[in-house]
Design an enzyme around this catalytic site. Sequence first.
Site, PDB file in Angstrom:
ATOM      1  N   HIS A   1      51.702  25.193  29.277  1.00 21.48           N
ATOM      2  CA  HIS A   1      52.312  24.156  28.032  1.00 21.48           C
ATOM      3  C   HIS A   1      51.769  22.937  27.984  1.00 21.48           C
ATOM      4  CE1 HIS A   1      55.833  22.162  25.979  1.00 21.48           C
ATOM      5  NE2 HIS A   1      55.575  21.232  26.947  1.00 21.48           N
ATOM      6  N   GLU A   2      51.850  22.414  29.453  1.00 23.30           N
ATOM      7  CA  GLU A   2      51.001  20.844  29.413  1.00 23.30           C
ATOM      8  C   GLU A   2      49.687  20.989  28.967  1.00 23.30           C
ATOM      9  OE1 GLU A   2      52.875  18.708  29.494  1.00 23.30           O
ATOM     10  OE2 GLU A   2      54.991  19.829  30.409  1.00 23.30           O
TER      11      GLU A   2
ATOM     12  N   HIS B   1      49.428  20.621  25.261  1.00 20.93           N
ATOM     13  CA  HIS B   1      49.461  19.262  24.800  1.00 20.93           C
ATOM     14  C   HIS B   1      48.167  18.738  24.528  1.00 20.93           C
ATOM     15  CE1 HIS B   1      54.073  18.803  24.170  1.00 20.93           C
ATOM     16  NE2 HIS B   1      54.039  19.029  25.361  1.00 20.93           N
TER      17      HIS B   1
ATOM     18  N   GLU C   1      56.105  20.352  20.707  1.00 20.13           N
ATOM     19  CA  GLU C   1      56.562  20.950  21.960  1.00 20.13           C
ATOM     20  C   GLU C   1      56.692  22.360  21.804  1.00 20.13           C
ATOM     21  OE1 GLU C   1      57.318  19.698  24.703  1.00 20.13           O
ATOM     22  OE2 GLU C   1      56.764  17.613  24.323  1.00 20.13           O
TER      23      GLU C   1
END
Length: 311
Positions: free
Chosen positions: A137-138, A141, A216
């Site tokens: 997930h990070e 980003h 997100e």
Amino acid sequence: MDVRQRLISSMVISLGLTIISEGIVLIGIASLLHISLFFIFPALVIFWLFQWIISPYVVGRGGYEVSPNDPQYGWLYNLVRRIAEESKIKPPRVFVIDAPYPNAFAYGNRLGGMRVGITLPLLNILDVDELTAVIAHEVGHIKHRDVEIGMTIGLIPTVLGYISTLLMNFGYLALFLAADEIELLFAIAALAIGFVIFVVTFILQIFVLWFNRLRESYADYNSFLVLGEGSKALATALAKIEIYMQNIRIDPFTGIIVTAPPVKVEEKDPHLLVEQWLRTKVSAFKDILSTHPYPARRAQMIYRLIYGSNI
């Protein structure tokens, strides 16, 4: 329309409305103050560059950088590197941060390198599969340039927020020190202008938060792209964080986050909490003031990506 297409369509609409609303406010302020936009834009660019340069050192202060050969956290660096390579981006720098709450975040800039920060409590409560899903997930980003995009889209509300706070604090001080009617009116005017700017900032922030929540979700989508069915572990990671945070309180006098003695948590098993989330009907306004989508909404999207509509 699949999940990815809906996300992209929503982000385009959200970004468009955010830019339009911020543009209207900017033009309105310039007209009221008789200031040229050719002066405002360079000032905003300078402020953005200042934030962009210093933010890695502010956000990650106190962090411990992990190297590939680190005897304790070398495995973590290798995990982040593997996920980055599978996401087809340059591996970010990895920092372990001693904070009292479980969290992971992407930050940094292209000068000093993009970074992933992971707090010690998160390392303590997640298993390897869950940590892998969070890192994916990070890394999403970073891949989507959310650090720079978020800083840009939130620039005008940030500046207006500073101005509003300054005017209202000045107004309160002037009100306290006012010696005559002129000074009293001046103080009231400062408070009134500060309050109006606060309201405008709040409205703009609604649009910015909407866009942030979509980013997100798009980062969650990267976790699915990289891990496939393994991204299901992101839902249990969110559940563990949710349960942990119910045992956190903020000292009302110091504002410091402290760990409280264990309290009763309605759902201690993260898998049961995920099952509860999957059955939850989430209101459209449930997370309107949040930077992240409501956890139940995130869990439902992840399961929908993996299993289709059969969740």
